[in-house]
Write a protein that holds these residues in place. Structure first.
Motif, PDB file in Angstrom:
ATOM      1  N   LYS A   1       0.861  -1.176   0.068  1.00  0.00           N
ATOM      2  CA  LYS A   1       0.085  -0.112   0.135  1.00  0.00           C
ATOM      3  C   LYS A   1       0.680   1.163  -0.100  1.00  0.00           C
ATOM      4  O   LYS A   1       1.878   1.470   0.823  1.00  0.00           O
ATOM      5  CB  LYS A   1      -0.860   0.018   1.195  1.00  0.00           C
ATOM      6  CG  LYS A   1      -1.949  -0.861   1.162  1.00  0.00           C
ATOM      7  CD  LYS A   1      -2.792  -0.769   2.615  1.00  0.00           C
ATOM      8  CE  LYS A   1      -3.769  -2.101   2.767  1.00  0.00           C
ATOM      9  NZ  LYS A   1      -4.508  -1.707   3.996  1.00  0.00           N
ATOM     10  N   THR A   2       0.811   1.982  -0.904  1.00  0.00           N
ATOM     11  CA  THR A   2       1.290   3.486  -1.034  1.00  0.00           C
ATOM     12  C   THR A   2       2.878   3.368  -0.374  1.00  0.00           C
ATOM     13  O   THR A   2       2.877   4.020   0.483  1.00  0.00           O
ATOM     14  CB  THR A   2       0.549   4.493  -0.434  1.00  0.00           C
ATOM     15  OG1 THR A   2       0.263   4.220   1.003  1.00  0.00           O
ATOM     16  CG2 THR A   2      -0.846   4.782  -0.961  1.00  0.00           C
ATOM     17  N   PRO A   3       3.703   2.761  -1.167  1.00  0.00           N
ATOM     18  CA  PRO A   3       5.123   2.721  -0.532  1.00  0.00           C
ATOM     19  C   PRO A   3       5.782   4.222  -0.558  1.00  0.00           C
ATOM     20  O   PRO A   3       5.382   5.006  -1.526  1.00  0.00           O
ATOM     21  CB  PRO A   3       5.778   1.815  -1.638  1.00  0.00           C
ATOM     22  CG  PRO A   3       5.006   1.916  -2.812  1.00  0.00           C
ATOM     23  CD  PRO A   3       3.683   2.422  -2.561  1.00  0.00           C
ATOM     24  N   ALA A   4       6.471   4.312   0.427  1.00  0.00           N
ATOM     25  CA  ALA A   4       7.253   5.665   0.619  1.00  0.00           C
ATOM     26  C   ALA A   4       8.376   5.638  -0.099  1.00  0.00           C
ATOM     27  O   ALA A   4       9.050   4.181  -0.424  1.00  0.00           O
ATOM     28  CB  ALA A   4       7.562   6.148   1.888  1.00  0.00           C
ATOM     29  N   LYS A   5       8.750   6.877  -0.751  1.00  0.00           N
ATOM     30  CA  LYS A   5      10.084   6.771  -1.330  1.00  0.00           C
ATOM     31  C   LYS A   5      11.036   7.727  -0.877  1.00  0.00           C
ATOM     32  O   LYS A   5      10.805   8.716  -0.044  1.00  0.00           O
ATOM     33  CB  LYS A   5       9.954   7.442  -2.920  1.00  0.00           C
ATOM     34  CG  LYS A   5       9.402   6.299  -3.885  1.00  0.00           C
ATOM     35  CD  LYS A   5       9.351   6.958  -5.227  1.00  0.00           C
ATOM     36  CE  LYS A   5       8.691   6.031  -6.268  1.00  0.00           C
ATOM     37  NZ  LYS A   5       8.822   6.537  -7.533  1.00  0.00           N
ATOM     38  N   MET A   6      12.474   7.448  -0.832  1.00  0.00           N
ATOM     39  CA  MET A   6      13.495   8.095  -0.335  1.00  0.00           C
ATOM     40  C   MET A   6      14.375   8.531  -1.401  1.00  0.00           C
ATOM     41  O   MET A   6      14.892   7.576  -2.234  1.00  0.00           O
ATOM     42  CB  MET A   6      14.270   7.356   0.649  1.00  0.00           C
ATOM     43  CG  MET A   6      15.333   8.251   1.418  1.00  0.00           C
ATOM     44  SD  MET A   6      16.262   7.504   2.803  1.00  0.00           S
ATOM     45  CE  MET A   6      14.898   6.737   4.006  1.00  0.00           C
ATOM     46  N   VAL A   7      14.685   9.650  -1.617  1.00  0.00           N
ATOM     47  CA  VAL A   7      15.554   9.944  -2.797  1.00  0.00           C
ATOM     48  C   VAL A   7      16.934  10.657  -1.977  1.00  0.00           C
ATOM     49  O   VAL A   7      16.959  11.507  -1.059  1.00  0.00           O
ATOM     50  CB  VAL A   7      14.871  11.314  -3.549  1.00  0.00           C
ATOM     51  CG1 VAL A   7      15.982  11.624  -4.684  1.00  0.00           C
ATOM     52  CG2 VAL A   7      13.567  10.731  -4.255  1.00  0.00           C
ATOM     53  N   VAL A   8      17.903  10.210  -2.447  1.00  0.00           N
ATOM     54  CA  VAL A   8      19.486  10.568  -1.951  1.00  0.00           C
ATOM     55  C   VAL A   8      20.193  11.278  -3.233  1.00  0.00           C
ATOM     56  O   VAL A   8      20.166  10.336  -4.028  1.00  0.00           O
ATOM     57  CB  VAL A   8      20.220   9.577  -1.181  1.00  0.00           C
ATOM     58  CG1 VAL A   8      21.525   9.910  -0.642  1.00  0.00           C
ATOM     59  CG2 VAL A   8      19.317   8.890  -0.188  1.00  0.00           C
ATOM     60  N   LYS A   9      20.457  12.337  -3.149  1.00  0.00           N
ATOM     61  CA  LYS A   9      21.284  13.076  -3.929  1.00  0.00           C
ATOM     62  C   LYS A   9      22.647  13.566  -3.571  1.00  0.00           C
ATOM     63  O   LYS A   9      22.578  14.022  -2.492  1.00  0.00           O
ATOM     64  CB  LYS A   9      20.354  14.261  -4.754  1.00  0.00           C
ATOM     65  CG  LYS A   9      19.336  13.744  -5.537  1.00  0.00           C
ATOM     66  CD  LYS A   9      18.537  14.721  -6.228  1.00  0.00           C
ATOM     67  CE  LYS A   9      17.458  14.238  -7.038  1.00  0.00           C
ATOM     68  NZ  LYS A   9      16.655  15.190  -7.941  1.00  0.00           N
ATOM     69  N   GLU A  10      23.532  13.635  -4.472  1.00  0.00           N
ATOM     70  CA  GLU A  10      24.901  14.217  -4.249  1.00  0.00           C
ATOM     71  C   GLU A  10      24.699  15.764  -4.602  1.00  0.00           C
ATOM     72  O   GLU A  10      24.166  16.295  -5.547  1.00  0.00           O
ATOM     73  CB  GLU A  10      26.045  13.745  -5.033  1.00  0.00           C
ATOM     74  CG  GLU A  10      27.180  14.275  -4.723  1.00  0.00           C
ATOM     75  CD  GLU A  10      28.441  13.486  -5.295  1.00  0.00           C
ATOM     76  OE1 GLU A  10      29.480  13.522  -4.761  1.00  0.00           O
ATOM     77  OE2 GLU A  10      28.313  12.875  -6.235  1.00  0.00           O
ATOM     78  N   SER A  11      25.127  16.606  -3.653  1.00  0.00           N
ATOM     79  CA  SER A  11      25.131  18.083  -4.108  1.00  0.00           C
ATOM     80  C   SER A  11      26.219  18.607  -4.577  1.00  0.00           C
ATOM     81  O   SER A  11      27.297  17.882  -4.522  1.00  0.00           O
ATOM     82  CB  SER A  11      25.111  18.836  -2.678  1.00  0.00           C
ATOM     83  OG  SER A  11      25.418  20.146  -2.742  1.00  0.00           O
ATOM     84  N   PRO A  12      26.286  19.434  -5.626  1.00  0.00           N
ATOM     85  CA  PRO A  12      27.265  20.146  -6.220  1.00  0.00           C
ATOM     86  C   PRO A  12      28.311  20.833  -5.233  1.00  0.00           C
ATOM     87  O   PRO A  12      29.522  21.130  -5.670  1.00  0.00           O
ATOM     88  CB  PRO A  12      26.665  20.924  -7.245  1.00  0.00           C
ATOM     89  CG  PRO A  12      25.311  21.382  -6.759  1.00  0.00           C
ATOM     90  CD  PRO A  12      25.032  20.214  -5.912  1.00  0.00           C
TER      91      PRO A  12
END
Length: 116
Positions: free
Chosen positions: A98-109
Motif C-alpha cells: 500500500k502506497t510505498p514511501a520513496k526516499m531520494v538521496v542526491k549528491e550536492s554540487p
C-alpha cells in the motif's frame, strides 16, 4: 475488541484509553521515523548532509555520496529496496503493497563542512 486507526484528535481527547475498547495502531513504521534513523546514521558516519523534511531529498555533501549510499542501504536493510541507482542519485522505495514511501538521496554540487 475494536481495532483500527485512530486520529490525532482522538488521541488528544482521551479516546485511546477507554477500557476494553483497545485501539491497535497500525503501521508504526512511519516515514518520519525512517528519516530520523537515516539522519542519525549519517551524523554518526560524519557525513555532511542537508535535509529539510522527510518529503524532501537528502542532499549529501559532494565527495561523500558513495559512503552515504552504503550507510543508507545497510540501515534500511529489507524495509526498502533500490528503485534507481545512478552516479550521484539513489532512489529507494519501501517494500509495502500500500502506497510505498520513496526516499531520494542526491549528491550536492557543493561541499559542506561540519562546524563543531
Amino acid at each position: 475488541m475494536a481495532t483500527g486507526k485512530i486520529s490525532k484528535n482522538a488521541r488528544r481527547s482521551g479516546l485511546m484509553s477507554q477500557g476494553e475498547h483497545k485501539v491497535v495502531i497500525e503501521n508504526d513504521n512511519t516515514r518520519g521515523k525512517v528519516f530520523v534513523e537515516i539522519r542519525t546514521k549519517l551524523e554518526e558516519g560524519n557525513i555532511p548532509f542537508q535535509n529539510l523534511s522527510s518529503s524532501h531529498p537528502i542532499q549529501i555533501s559532494k565527495g561523500s555520496f558513495e559512503q552515504a549510499a552504503e550507510i543508507i542501504k545497510a540501515a534500511l536493510g529489507e524495509r526498502y529496496s533500490v528503485e534507481k541507482e545512478e552516479a550521484g542519485c539513489l532512489v529507494l522505495v519501501e517494500n509495502t503493497p500500500k502506497t510505498p514511501a520513496k526516499m531520494v538521496v542526491k549528491e550536492s554540487p557543493f561541499s559542506w563542512y561540519k562546524a563543531n
